[in-house]
Write an enzyme that holds these catalytic residues in place. Structure first.
Site, mmCIF file in Angstrom:
data_model
loop_
_atom_site.group_PDB
_atom_site.id
_atom_site.type_symbol
_atom_site.label_atom_id
_atom_site.label_comp_id
_atom_site.label_asym_id
_atom_site.label_seq_id
_atom_site.Cartn_x
_atom_site.Cartn_y
_atom_site.Cartn_z
ATOM 1 C CE LYS A 1 -2.050 3.075 3.235
ATOM 2 N NZ LYS A 1 -2.131 4.103 2.266
ATOM 3 C CD GLU B 1 13.788 0.277 8.425
ATOM 4 O OE1 GLU B 1 14.358 1.161 9.085
ATOM 5 O OE2 GLU B 1 14.308 -0.806 8.134
ATOM 6 C CB CYS C 1 12.879 8.536 8.431
ATOM 7 S SG CYS C 1 13.722 7.573 7.186
ATOM 8 C CD GLU D 1 10.178 11.740 12.109
ATOM 9 O OE1 GLU D 1 9.116 11.161 12.386
ATOM 10 O OE2 GLU D 1 11.059 11.227 11.400
HETATM 11 P P1 NDP Z 1 1.969 7.599 8.828
HETATM 12 O O1 NDP Z 1 2.833 6.774 9.670
HETATM 13 O O2 NDP Z 1 0.595 7.858 9.294
HETATM 14 O O3 NDP Z 1 1.841 6.952 7.360
HETATM 15 C C1 NDP Z 1 2.737 6.037 6.772
HETATM 16 C C2 NDP Z 1 1.942 4.984 5.989
HETATM 17 O O4 NDP Z 1 1.118 4.237 6.881
HETATM 18 C C3 NDP Z 1 1.000 5.553 4.951
HETATM 19 O O5 NDP Z 1 0.887 4.654 3.876
HETATM 20 C C4 NDP Z 1 -0.302 5.625 5.711
HETATM 21 O O6 NDP Z 1 -1.431 5.658 4.898
HETATM 22 C C5 NDP Z 1 -0.254 4.353 6.505
HETATM 23 N N1 NDP Z 1 -1.024 4.377 7.743
HETATM 24 C C6 NDP Z 1 -1.464 5.442 8.449
HETATM 25 N N2 NDP Z 1 -2.105 5.041 9.561
HETATM 26 C C7 NDP Z 1 -2.044 3.690 9.567
HETATM 27 C C8 NDP Z 1 -2.505 2.696 10.462
HETATM 28 N N3 NDP Z 1 -3.111 3.007 11.589
HETATM 29 N N4 NDP Z 1 -2.285 1.406 10.166
HETATM 30 C C9 NDP Z 1 -1.634 1.071 9.037
HETATM 31 N N5 NDP Z 1 -1.183 1.971 8.137
HETATM 32 C C10 NDP Z 1 -1.375 3.266 8.411
HETATM 33 O O7 NDP Z 1 2.656 8.957 8.532
HETATM 34 P P2 NDP Z 1 1.910 10.292 8.068
HETATM 35 O O8 NDP Z 1 1.862 10.242 6.609
HETATM 36 O O9 NDP Z 1 0.630 10.527 8.742
HETATM 37 O O10 NDP Z 1 2.912 11.367 8.606
HETATM 38 C C11 NDP Z 1 2.831 11.779 9.954
HETATM 39 C C12 NDP Z 1 4.192 11.962 10.531
HETATM 40 O O11 NDP Z 1 4.856 10.715 10.512
HETATM 41 C C13 NDP Z 1 5.107 12.874 9.750
HETATM 42 O O12 NDP Z 1 4.942 14.194 10.088
HETATM 43 C C14 NDP Z 1 6.445 12.343 10.154
HETATM 44 O O13 NDP Z 1 6.820 12.912 11.377
HETATM 45 C C15 NDP Z 1 6.223 10.884 10.320
HETATM 46 N N6 NDP Z 1 6.647 10.105 9.153
HETATM 47 C C16 NDP Z 1 7.814 9.441 9.228
HETATM 48 C C17 NDP Z 1 8.264 8.733 8.158
HETATM 49 C C18 NDP Z 1 9.521 7.993 8.214
HETATM 50 O O14 NDP Z 1 10.040 7.559 7.190
HETATM 51 N N7 NDP Z 1 10.096 7.770 9.373
HETATM 52 C C19 NDP Z 1 7.542 8.687 6.897
HETATM 53 C C20 NDP Z 1 6.287 9.381 6.923
HETATM 54 C C21 NDP Z 1 5.890 10.064 8.019
HETATM 55 P P3 NDP Z 1 -2.018 7.050 4.402
HETATM 56 O O15 NDP Z 1 -0.893 7.842 3.881
HETATM 57 O O16 NDP Z 1 -2.951 6.659 3.347
HETATM 58 O O17 NDP Z 1 -2.660 7.669 5.583
#
Ligand code: NDP
Length: 801
Positions: free
Chosen positions: A192, A266, A300, A397
């Protein structure tokens, strides 16, 4: 603008990359995408769609299906069916297909880069020169691993059907990091993409199919977080891999606790960027730019916490601000910009909220004086100084182009500040003194450490975190183990009953045995062993050790939470153990074996008395325990790491570092051998331990501290707390200062340990009640034990002047 004016200002003009090919691709699909399942575009008749927006302009590019839990299940079934064929496909055939995918990526390089930049807002310079080449490299590298699987990983097979959830910051790269090793090792995938960035995943699926990947091996289900939740809750997936926020990562750990699913996470980071006063300052300034303004800081492992040695800090910050003012922010397809748009309005608001929080906490704000686009979602390069180590903007973060800056005086202070975080993803160290830089590199808790460089990645070097940055590695040989399991090993899917008050213990129950074993030791109550000293249980309670005939073979202390906390404290105080030379640790393990051999008869008698087994079988157990101590004495200096063969001109060294403090709950079977088989690999690799011996038969372990006392083992390296295994495990698994928990007990306990571990994302190793044959060296010693006792840190050291 005239040529003359351009010469006078030396400013850049627009240099847009053409979007024509990307638009043609979108048009070919009528700008409406189905999910890619079973090698076909799938648009259920009742499908709902959501818009794909280009963050640099706010324009709608296309629509994609908003998938459902039903779509996930359908894709799972397709992948399950495809697994039969793909897992049997010859290594060479899989290698050829992965190689063809790598070639396909190179062939469609420009299209992929433009689609990625339009969809995410990142600059074309970065998607073209960094993301896409790394994606291709990942498939080349893993085509190699597919080819070599049988030769290099004998005895291992694919895990099964893998569910993968990826974020929006490096949409295609994160997909490659997950898909390439999964396919190379013979797994099939349902992935996904983040709802904010779906297009490159769909384009990739098309390219992979074109390259000959059989239908159903890779399936892309688009949708909002509901799709992610459905993948996690599905229950059928044998392995889940997630990259994203720590909050969601923790929830995935909790939801999957006890399911037997293999998990890699990760998660976030707040990585330090340390500049010593002897650093090449100009290079370090450019390093900061790459560390935090690369990909708009939506990285990240961004070097988002700048630590500068105090004596150069004024000049450094001054220079940094001047450099910030020269950064160019603009449309993602402009080849001359340094920073593009952030991913969406929601992320922009999040970042701005963090800046406000920083100001409210008393930070000084510096915003780059660069020209900002009038439309789209942009945040300028931002610096917050005058912050405290405990400020929220220093601890949390932000995931945007916001750098927080502090100073330090001595290297020790830099290390303390660097490690003053719950995360541990990466670190960047700048000094012309290689001795200092390497010393700091080994002391910083992070999965990747870059010396005089930053944000370097390569398929041959595993990437992943320490602490709350998650567990598991992506890339390198170390990353392959996330996608394999010992051949023939079945996933344990135990029916786990609901339990209330798991691990509760009633102390001070009288009796327990009908008569007394004739050992003359009945009145002796074994003490616990904490910090190298015998310790009475805090609660002063004992429990009887009863043999199968119902006779009392002795008594042991019935430990409580306080005993565990004391033991954890002692284990922390002994962490200098990791700095001992491997040779020294080996010597001590050999010495332990020698001392055990000298008292072999006594230990055999104790086992016989406790377990009721024959003396012959008890002796066999002692002999094997001696041999196992030899095994790990041998491994103490033979599992140090490797030099990774990356694309860097320099050395990338993978160090197998100790995990830290490991809690170990031992099995009841083979009370001496089980205990030794677990603590020996842990201490051989430099960890310190809190061991809960067999609850039923703890006396071999309590006798063992006499061996420890006479073997030069420093106090606190092994702490032994006897009592209720689950009661004590509960405190250990929930303890924030414990780095890993090994639980060799039943399915309920395994589930609870996994659940509690999510508090600080400690690594867990649990057996769900599955028996290990401790007599079998193949099962009860070796690679898996060493991998559990270590975590890989990759240190990048560029060479040349
Ligand atoms: P999320 O962790 O919410 O999203 C990452 C992925 O997980 C997306 O595909 C998202 O789907 C999906 N997802 C969201 N909620 C769930 C859940 N409960 N169960 C399973 N899958 C889920 O990150 P966000 O995009 O909301 O970003 C929020 C914050 O997270 C950022 O501001 C940043 O601080 C951090 N982040 C960190 C990352 C990293 O690489 N360490 C990467 C991205 C974000 P969908 O996008 O469709 O909601």
């Amino acid at each position: 603008m005239t040529v003359r004016e351009i010469f006078d200002t030396m400013s850049y003009g627009l240099a847009p990359e053409s979007a024509a090919t990307a638009n043609a691709w979108l048009d070919d699909h009528n700008r409406r995408f189905g999910m890619f399942v079973n090698g076909q575009w799938l648009q259920p008749s009742d499908a709902k769609y959501f818009d794909v927006i280009a963050p640099a302009t706010g324009e709608k590019m296309a629509e994609v299906v908003n998938g459902t839990a039903e779509d996930v299940d359908n894709a799972y079934k397709v992948a399950k069916k495809a697994f039969k064929g793909w897992s049997q496909t010859a290594d060479h055939e899989r290698a050829r297909i992965l190689y063809a995918i790598a070639r396909g990526i190179q062939k469609h390089h420009r299209l992929l880069a433009v689609v990625e930049s339009l969809d995410n807002g990142k600059t074309i310079r970065e998607s073209r020169d960094i993301d896409i080449p790394l994606v291709a490299r990942h498939f080349y590298h893993h085509a190699g691993w597919a080819q070599l699987m049988a030769r290099e990983l004998p005895g291992y097979g694919p895990v099964g059907v893998v569910g993968q959830i990826i974020p929006w910051n490096f949409p295609l790269l994160m997909m490659a990091w997950k898909v390439a090793p999964a396919l190379a090792m013979g797994n099939t995938v349902v992935i996904k993409p983040a709802s904010a960035t779906t297009l490159s995943a769909l384009l990739f699926a098309e390219i992979a199919a074109e390259a000959g990947l059989p239908p159903g091996v890779l399936n892309v289900v688009t949708g909002a977080d509901g799709v992610g939740k459905a993948i996690v809750a599905h229950g059928g997936f044998d392995k889940l891999a997630f990259t994203g926020s720590t909050g969601v990562g923790k929830s995935i750990r909790r939801i999957t606790a006890g399911s037997g699913v293999k998990l890699s996470l990760e998660l976030g980071g707040k990585s330090p960027f340390i500049v010593f006063d002897d650093a090449d300052i100009d290079a370090a300034i450019e390093g900061v730019v790459d560390a935090i303004w690369f990909n708009q800081g939506e990285v990240c492992c961004a070097g988002s916490r700048l630590l500068v040695q105090e004596n150069i800090s004024a000049a450094f910050y001054d220079k940094l601000k001047r450099r910030m003012d020269t950064l160019r922010v603009g449309h993602s397809l402009d080849k001359n910009v340094d920073m593009g748009a952030v991913v969406d309005q929601r992320q922009k608001e999040t970042i701005e909220r963090w800046i406000e929080i920083g100001l409210a906490e008393g930070a000084d704000l510096y915003v780059a004086k660069c020209e900002m686009p009038s439309e789209g979602v942009f945040v300028p390069p931002t610096l917050l100084t005058n912050v405290e180590p405990a400020s929220s903007v220093v601890q949390e973060e932000i995931f945007g182009p916001v750098l927080v800056g502090m100073t330090f005086r001595m290297p020790a202070e830099a290390i303390a500040l660097a490690n003053n975080t719950r995360y541990g993803l990466a670190a960047s160290i700048w000094s012309e003194n290689i001795n200092l830089a390497l010393d700091v590199a080994t002391k910083v808790k992070a999965g990747s450490v870059w010396i005089n460089s930053t944000n370097l990645f390569d398929a041959a070097s595993g990437f992943g975190g320490y602490r709350e940055s998650g567990f598991g590695r992506e890339g390198g040989r170390e990353g392959l183990f996330e996608y394999v399991k010992p051949a023939g090993h079945k996933r344990i899917q135990a029916e786990i009953p609901e339990v209330e008050n798991w691990g509760e213990r009633v102390y001070g129950r009288p009796g327990g045995g009908s008569s007394v074993a004739s050992n003359g030791l009945v009145d002796r109550t074994a003490k616990m062993y904490i910090g190298g000293k015998q310790a009475r249980p805090d609660g002063a309670y004992m429990y009887p050790v009863v043999n199968p005939k119902g006779e009392i073979a002795g008594r042991a202390g019935d430990g409580n939470r306080k005993d565990i906390r004391n033991a954890v404290e002692a284990a922390h105080a002994a962490k200098g153990w990791a700095d001992r030379t491997p040779h020294n640790r080996a010597q001590i393990l050999f010495y332990m074996a020698e001392n055990l051999a000298a008292r072999a008869d006594e230990f055999a008698q104790q086992i016989r008395r406790m377990t009721g087994r024959t003396l012959k079988s008890s002796k066999e157990e002692v002999d094997l325990a001696i041999s196992r101590l030899f095994t790990y004495a041998a491994y103490a200096d033979k599992h140090g790491g490797t030099v990774q063969e990356t694309t860097l001109y320099g050395l990338v060294v993978a160090l197998n570092e100790p995990v830290g403090v490991i809690g170990i709950a031992c099995p009841d079977e083979h009370p001496l051998l089980g205990f030794v088989s677990l603590l020996a690999p842990a201490i051989a690799k430099g960890n310190t331990t809190v061991v809960i011996p067999s609850e039923k038969y703890p006396l071999s372990a309590t006798d063992f501290y006499q061996i420890l006392d006479t073997s030069d083992l420093p106090g606190g390296v092994i702490n032994i707390v006897t009592g209720g295994r689950d009661h004590l495990s509960k405190t250990l698994a929930g303890h924030d200062d414990v780095d890993a928990m090994w639980y060799f007990g039943d399915a309920v306990g395994s589930q609870q340990v996994e659940l509690l571990s999510a508090n600080n994302m400690k690594r867990t190793w649990v057996t769900y009640g599955q028996q290990i044959d401790w007599l079998d060296e193949g099962q009860a010693a070796g690679d898996e034990f060493l991998r559990q006792a270590t975590q890989v840190k990759n240190v990048w050291v560029p060479m040349g002047e």
